[in-house]
Design a protein around this motif. Sequence first.
Motif, short mmCIF file in Angstrom:
data_model
loop_
_atom_site.label_atom_id
_atom_site.label_comp_id
_atom_site.label_asym_id
_atom_site.label_seq_id
_atom_site.Cartn_x
_atom_site.Cartn_y
_atom_site.Cartn_z
N VAL A 37 0.85 -1.20 0.00
CA VAL A 37 0.00 0.00 0.00
C VAL A 37 0.88 1.24 0.00
O VAL A 37 0.67 2.17 -0.79
CB VAL A 37 -0.96 0.00 1.21
N TYR A 38 1.86 1.29 0.86
CA TYR A 38 2.76 2.45 0.95
C TYR A 38 3.48 2.70 -0.38
O TYR A 38 3.62 3.84 -0.81
CB TYR A 38 3.77 2.22 2.07
N ASP A 39 3.91 1.64 -1.01
CA ASP A 39 4.66 1.77 -2.27
C ASP A 39 3.78 2.10 -3.47
O ASP A 39 4.28 2.61 -4.47
CB ASP A 39 5.43 0.48 -2.58
N ASN A 40 2.48 1.80 -3.41
CA ASN A 40 1.63 1.89 -4.59
C ASN A 40 0.48 2.88 -4.52
O ASN A 40 -0.01 3.31 -5.55
CB ASN A 40 1.06 0.50 -4.93
N LEU A 42 -1.59 6.38 -3.90
CA LEU A 42 -1.38 7.82 -3.99
C LEU A 42 -2.47 8.52 -3.18
O LEU A 42 -3.55 7.95 -2.95
CB LEU A 42 -1.46 8.28 -5.45
N VAL A 43 -2.22 9.74 -2.77
CA VAL A 43 -3.23 10.52 -2.07
C VAL A 43 -4.47 10.59 -2.96
O VAL A 43 -4.37 10.89 -4.15
CB VAL A 43 -2.71 11.93 -1.74
#
Length: 74
Positions: A37-40, A42-43
């Motif tokens: 999730v962190y790597d993929n 976006l806001v």
Amino acid sequence: MSYSGEFLHAAPWNGSLGSANLSHGCVNLSTADAKWVYDNFLVGDVVEVTHSPKELPAWDGLGDWTVPYERYGA
């Protein structure tokens, strides 16, 4: 997901991921899933939570993101 405390985060202590609700509002993820999730993400990416008894209010700092599409124009 909200300014009041609903987050997506790693929960390596939760041995019941996917089979029991042991959270107090957050979406618990495995460490590997949280990294993905962190790597993929976006806001502004959509996170759809189903089968929850709690609905995020529109005034919780995220505004329109918490209003279902069907309610627009009503």
